[in-house]
Design a protein around this motif. Sequence first.
Motif, PDB file in Angstrom:
ATOM      1  N   PRO A  98     -13.643  30.850   6.891  1.00  0.00           N
ATOM      2  CA  PRO A  98     -14.996  30.857   6.321  1.00  0.00           C
ATOM      3  C   PRO A  98     -15.630  32.245   6.226  1.00  0.00           C
ATOM      4  O   PRO A  98     -16.563  32.439   5.453  1.00  0.00           O
ATOM      5  CB  PRO A  98     -15.791  29.975   7.303  1.00  0.00           C
ATOM      6  N   MET A  99     -15.091  33.205   6.984  1.00  0.00           N
ATOM      7  CA  MET A  99     -15.637  34.553   6.945  1.00  0.00           C
ATOM      8  C   MET A  99     -15.273  35.276   5.646  1.00  0.00           C
ATOM      9  O   MET A  99     -16.007  36.149   5.175  1.00  0.00           O
ATOM     10  CB  MET A  99     -15.130  35.357   8.145  1.00  0.00           C
TER      11      MET A  99
ATOM     12  N   ILE B 247     -24.592  21.433   8.702  1.00  0.00           N
ATOM     13  CA  ILE B 247     -23.127  21.459   8.737  1.00  0.00           C
ATOM     14  C   ILE B 247     -22.589  22.618   7.899  1.00  0.00           C
ATOM     15  O   ILE B 247     -21.684  23.344   8.317  1.00  0.00           O
ATOM     16  CB  ILE B 247     -22.561  20.121   8.240  1.00  0.00           C
ATOM     17  N   ALA B 248     -23.156  22.810   6.712  1.00  0.00           N
ATOM     18  CA  ALA B 248     -22.719  23.903   5.851  1.00  0.00           C
ATOM     19  C   ALA B 248     -22.950  25.248   6.517  1.00  0.00           C
ATOM     20  O   ALA B 248     -22.063  26.117   6.520  1.00  0.00           O
ATOM     21  CB  ALA B 248     -23.462  23.832   4.516  1.00  0.00           C
ATOM     22  N   ALA B 249     -24.127  25.439   7.095  1.00  0.00           N
ATOM     23  CA  ALA B 249     -24.437  26.701   7.770  1.00  0.00           C
ATOM     24  C   ALA B 249     -23.549  26.903   8.991  1.00  0.00           C
ATOM     25  O   ALA B 249     -23.136  28.034   9.290  1.00  0.00           O
ATOM     26  CB  ALA B 249     -25.915  26.730   8.172  1.00  0.00           C
ATOM     27  N   SER B 250     -23.238  25.825   9.691  1.00  0.00           N
ATOM     28  CA  SER B 250     -22.382  25.913  10.877  1.00  0.00           C
ATOM     29  C   SER B 250     -20.987  26.393  10.506  1.00  0.00           C
ATOM     30  O   SER B 250     -20.412  27.260  11.171  1.00  0.00           O
ATOM     31  CB  SER B 250     -22.291  24.554  11.578  1.00  0.00           C
ATOM     32  N   VAL B 251     -20.433  25.816   9.445  1.00  0.00           N
ATOM     33  CA  VAL B 251     -19.078  26.175   9.026  1.00  0.00           C
ATOM     34  C   VAL B 251     -19.020  27.633   8.591  1.00  0.00           C
ATOM     35  O   VAL B 251     -18.103  28.380   8.960  1.00  0.00           O
ATOM     36  CB  VAL B 251     -18.614  25.248   7.886  1.00  0.00           C
ATOM     37  N   VAL B 252     -20.002  28.076   7.826  1.00  0.00           N
ATOM     38  CA  VAL B 252     -20.006  29.446   7.315  1.00  0.00           C
ATOM     39  C   VAL B 252     -20.170  30.464   8.442  1.00  0.00           C
ATOM     40  O   VAL B 252     -19.527  31.518   8.452  1.00  0.00           O
ATOM     41  CB  VAL B 252     -21.131  29.614   6.274  1.00  0.00           C
TER      42      VAL B 252
END
Length: 226
Positions: free
Chosen positions: A51-52, A94-99
């Motif tokens: 994700p980075m 969830i989206a912010a967590s993954v990113v």
Amino acid sequence: MEAAWIALGLTLKVAGCATLINLVAGVAVGWLLARKRFFGSELLDAVLTLPMVMPPTVLGYYLLVLLGRNGPLGRWLLQNLGINLIFTWQGAVIAASVVAFPLVFKSARAAFEAVDPQFEQAARVLRVSETGVFFRVTLPLAWRGILAGVLLAFARATGEFGATLMVAGSIPGKTQTLSIAVYEAVQAGQDDLANFLVLVTSVTCIAVLLAAGRLVPGRIVSRPGR
């Protein structure tokens, strides 16, 4: 400007929840990969770091496929628990967590690897339990690096745009975060609102980065002989 403050509140809520999730998961996985060696550990590291470097919109698409009504996880959540994450602030979390996850995970792993194992071994000789070794020895020595990663992850979650837009959409007052609100304001020609939103976002991120800069992992612990 009321809409701006609503977007700010939602952004802080989403970023805060995402950071708490990443703190628990990132520390756990960081410790695992720092202290344990097993087949596929480096592959797992690479996958968790994806994700980075992966475009946020691509991550958002993957999440949309996974969490959507027809996705494997989304269908199960809807049928068994009645939970729908798409176009909700929980989906934005969830989206912010993954990113932002790699920022916590990589910082935690580096912090744990910088702690001299002799300190942990000394605690075991004194018959301290493994849980006690972690919370009384390892974590106190690694906390500066972990906190630096957490602050960076919070800043990243605050500015998240692509994946959040794909998963949560842009519903004012419900899923419209600061970065999405800036985009919508520019598209609508509301330059004053866009300028104000950009200023608020910039000040928040700069403050977090300044705090993180004081907690670089290199200051975690001095090894014997240094």
